[in-house]
Design an enzyme around this catalytic site. Structure first.
Site, short mmCIF file in Angstrom:
data_model
loop_
_atom_site.label_atom_id
_atom_site.label_comp_id
_atom_site.label_asym_id
_atom_site.label_seq_id
_atom_site.Cartn_x
_atom_site.Cartn_y
_atom_site.Cartn_z
N ASP A 358 50.39 29.80 40.00
CA ASP A 358 50.25 31.06 40.72
C ASP A 358 48.86 31.08 41.37
O ASP A 358 48.05 30.18 41.20
CB ASP A 358 50.48 32.26 39.77
CG ASP A 358 50.95 33.48 40.56
OD1 ASP A 358 50.63 33.59 41.76
OD2 ASP A 358 51.64 34.35 39.99
N GLU A 558 51.88 43.97 42.29
CA GLU A 558 51.23 43.45 41.08
C GLU A 558 49.79 43.96 40.97
O GLU A 558 49.17 44.30 41.96
CB GLU A 558 51.22 41.92 41.12
CG GLU A 558 50.69 41.38 42.44
CD GLU A 558 50.42 39.89 42.44
OE1 GLU A 558 50.27 39.29 41.39
OE2 GLU A 558 50.34 39.34 43.55
C1 BGC Z 1 51.96 36.45 42.60
C2 BGC Z 1 53.09 35.56 42.99
C3 BGC Z 1 53.03 35.20 44.44
C4 BGC Z 1 51.67 34.61 44.76
C5 BGC Z 1 51.51 34.26 46.22
C6 BGC Z 1 50.64 35.93 43.09
O1 BGC Z 1 49.61 36.83 42.90
O2 BGC Z 1 51.93 36.60 41.21
O3 BGC Z 1 54.31 36.17 42.68
O4 BGC Z 1 54.05 34.31 44.75
O5 BGC Z 1 50.68 35.55 44.43
O6 BGC Z 1 51.33 35.36 47.02
C1 BGC Z 2 48.29 37.95 45.97
C2 BGC Z 2 48.21 37.56 47.38
C3 BGC Z 2 47.33 38.57 48.05
C4 BGC Z 2 45.98 38.60 47.39
C5 BGC Z 2 45.10 39.63 47.98
C6 BGC Z 2 46.93 37.89 45.38
O1 BGC Z 2 46.94 38.10 44.03
O2 BGC Z 2 49.17 37.10 45.36
O3 BGC Z 2 49.48 37.49 47.92
O4 BGC Z 2 47.21 38.31 49.40
O5 BGC Z 2 46.08 38.78 46.02
O6 BGC Z 2 43.83 39.63 47.38
#
Ligand code: BGC
Ligand code: BGC
Length: 665
Positions: A358, A558
């Site tokens: 991840d 998230e």
């Molecule tokens: C998330 C994933 C996602 C990745 C790429 C991560 O923060 O947990 O689900 O695929 O970012 O954006």
């Molecule tokens: C997410 C990314 C996002 C980034 C922004 C990450 O955790 O997975 O998709 O662009 O955070 O800071």
């Protein structure tokens, strides 16, 4: 030899093997009886999901005795009964090995690196460092804008860089297409998984992902970080909506359907075959208190029972990549867990594709980045998702230097690097990326097309769950004289879509062109004689024949979506109370990424609909609200009565609605 004899004698396939040899020597009628017998065995193995260990046994046998294996395989294949469950990705392994033999360590390490497009300041770095993959995180749009064409150009630019390298190994581009191709302006936005779970319809899930795959392919991308096959247990987790259900079996069924939707029956060189990525391995939905990136505190039997079945099913459906979870299991970060990543996933479950990390997740294993690189790669990670470029901490140049140094010092074995790279190349060959990967302009033009929207509309229709319907309030008549609609959510496409829509966290308002809010859909559905009055704050409710109240959560994703208290907001409760006071029938529609604690809102509504996060196609809601199609959705998780229940202080036996509940009208 002694060990082998023991292994062989103990193996359940000893019997099969012996029978095979005997059968070879018998006549035709006996052979056909034997076929029946092996068919039964195969069915049994399928039902027990043990065919992978079967293949593994074969592999071990083959190392120990090629002769025995040959007889076994030949006869079984002759009988046509050795049907492999999952897709076999090893058909190009000769090519993979030949290519691997030509690669330098730098070229190999480059394949294992995946960098966020926003972290690559100089595109030439793709060739300079032989990067195997580029991706776009939720906020990483092309500099030229967010249109499908801008995406296609940007992706093609990166792909062309990779072809400047000595070995011209194609790059694979990845993106979060988690409810449609959700980062791209004008793409169709599907209901989030929680809504798809309520459809209980694997065929529909598959069709939805076929559409998503087509839209992803239209921007030159062949890899989606989906489906999320978490089995969220605690609704306080802000990613609850990314999971289909709290039931492992349903998640397994729908997750497998999603994999087939993305990849096709098999992952292949078909331009519409988009590599799926089952995520996040494992236990992401089981963290204590529903904490994002938290700790799944449970014994192994529980971990396997609740969270492993969807991975078994996804692998069986042929998933080519799996993303590891940020979370921990009993205090140990998943990204460093060799037992689960290598022994269980790649060994026991026979996963032949590759494992991607991840976003900057290995950085969390320890305070020392080089140690993190060492432990994660040795644990079995094949590709590392790195968002940062030079000038930032833990950037891709640093990773490359660290991994190189670790190999030189013998801390990461060369064999581990070769295994990781072989797995990545295997998938690239499987997808035909080496044969050129151009994009049909028709696919780009079809992004957000009416045909695609029609499928999403069908998903919306099937995902709505009718929780209450007193006095046959629903369906509403299209002939009502005066229909009052209240609540800002009724006319807010962003709230209808939720997180992971254009922006990482989503946003309120007209988040993307195209699509229909519920208010617009209502206006389009009623008869010409119906007056529709709308006020966001419920200031205009007088004279209503019925009031539609639309309430719910504001977009989140998230990290930011965790909540300790899941009560419907004060403002939303007040709005429903206001509607009730008119004396007209009240229909409440809830947009939310999880069940909320409803309190008096349920009593004050004559009809109540859980609409989840339905996406851009609001007409799917009016289809059902006005009775053109019936309510068919049912809960795919328990609906808690109180915050105490969420905190585990009162049992789910007292849930407001049980899993499977859903009224028909
Ligand atoms: C998330 C994933 C996602 C990745 C790429 C991560 O923060 O947990 O689900 O695929 O970012 O954006
Ligand atoms: C997410 C990314 C996002 C980034 C922004 C990450 O955790 O997975 O998709 O662009 O955070 O800071």
């Amino acid at each position: 030899m002694h060990g082998f004899v023991n292994f062989f004698m103990e193996s359940p396939f000893f019997l099969l093997f012996t029978l095979n040899v005997i059968i070879l020597l018998t006549k035709a009628p006996a052979r056909s009886k034997y076929c029946e017998f092996t068919t039964n065995i195969t069915f049994y193995m399928k039902s027990q999901q043990i065919s992978y260990s079967f293949i593994q046994n074969l592999a071990i046998l083959s190392k120990k005795s090629a002769g025995f294996l040959n007889i076994f395989l030949c006869v079984s294949l002759l009988c046509g009964r050795l049907s492999a469950d999952a897709q076999n990705f090893s058909q190009n392994d000769a090519k993979v090995q030949a290519l691997l033999a030509q690669m330098t360590l730098d070229e190999k390490i480059g394949q294992m690196v995946q960098v966020d497009s926003g972290g690559i300041v100089d595109k030439g770095d793709v060739a300079k460092y032989y990067l195997g993959s580029v991706f776009s995180g939720g906020n990483s749009d092309p500099a030229a804008g967010n249109s499908p064409q801008a995406w296609l150009d940007e992706v093609n630019g990166f792909k062309a860089e990779a072809l400047q390298t000595r070995l011209k190994i194609p790059l694979i581009y990845g993106i979060d297409a988690v409810h449609g191709h959700n980062n791209i302006e004008g793409a169709v936005i599907f209901p989030h998984h929680i809504g798809m779970g309520a459809t209980h319809d694997p065929e529909l899930v598959k069709r939805a992902e076929q559409v998503t795959a087509a839209e992803v392919a239209g921007t030159g991308i062949r890899w989606a970080f989906a489906p999320c096959i978490a089995v969220p247990q605690d609704e306080r987790w802000g990613r609850t909506y990314e999971g289909y259900s709290d039931q492992p079996d349903l998640v397994a069924e729908l997750g497998a359907a999603a994999v087939k939707g993305f990849q096709g029956e098999e992952l292949s060189n078909d331009p519409l075959s988009v590599l799926a990525c089952a995520k996040h391995f494992i236990g992401d939905g089981g963290t204590h208190g529903g904490k994002d990136q938290g700790d799944a505190e449970c014994d192994e039997a529980t971990l396997r029972r609740l969270y492993l079945p969807p991975y078994k099913a996804a692998i069986k459906a042929g998933v080519g990549s799996i993303m590891v979870s940020y979370s921990s299991w009993n205090g140990a970060k998943m990204h460093g867990n060799k037992y689960l990543l290598t022994q269980v996933l790649k060994g026991e479950l026979g996963f032949q594709g590759f494992l991607v990390s991840d976003w900057a997740a290995i950085d969390q294993i320890s305070p020392n980045y080089r140690t993190d690189v060492e432990s994660s790669i040795n644990a079995g990670l094949d590709m590392v998702m790195i968002p940062y470029g030079p000038g930032r901490q833990n950037n891709y140049v640093e990773f490359i230097q660290d991994l190189k140094a670790l190999v030189a010092a013998g801390k990461v074995p060369q064999s581990r690097i070769d295994d990781a790279v072989s797995r990545i190349l295997r998938i690239k060959y499987q997808m035909g990326l080496f044969d050129g990967d151009s994009t049909d302009p028709k696919l780009t033009a079809a992004i957000g097309s009416p045909e695609h929207r029609a499928v999403a509309r069908e998903c919306v229709r099937e995902s709505l769950v009718l929780l209450k319907n007193e006095h046959q309030t629903l369906p509403l008549s299209k002939q009502l004289k005066h229909l009052v609609v209240v609540g800002e959510a009724a006319d807010d496409l962003g709230m209808q879509c939720g997180g992971w829509t254009i922006d990482w966290q989503g946003r309120k308002g007209k988040v993307t062109p195209g699509g229909t809010t519920l208010l617009a859909a209502i206006k389009g559905a009623v008869s010409s004689g119906t007056t529709v009055t709308y006020s966001a704050d419920g200031s205009e409710v007088s004279g209503a024949d019925a009031v539609v109240v639309v309430v719910g959560e504001e977009p989140y994703a998230e990290m930011k979506g965790d909540r300790r208290n899941l009560d419907l907001s004060e403002a939303d409760r007040a709005l429903i109370a206001k509607a009730k006071a008119t004396g007209a029938p009240v229909v409440t529609i809830l947009y939310s990424g999880r069940p909320l604690v409803l309190g008096p809102a349920l009593k004050e509504s004559d009809a109540f609909v859980a609409a989840w996060l339905p996406g851009t196609e609001g007409e799917g809601m009016t289809d059902v609200l006005f009775g053109d199609t019936p309510f068919t959705g049912t809960l795919a998780r328990n609906w808690p009565k109180s915050d105490e229940e969420l905190a585990g202080l009162s049992s789910t036996a007292h849930s407001l609605f049980k899993n499977g509940f859903g009224l028909k009208n």
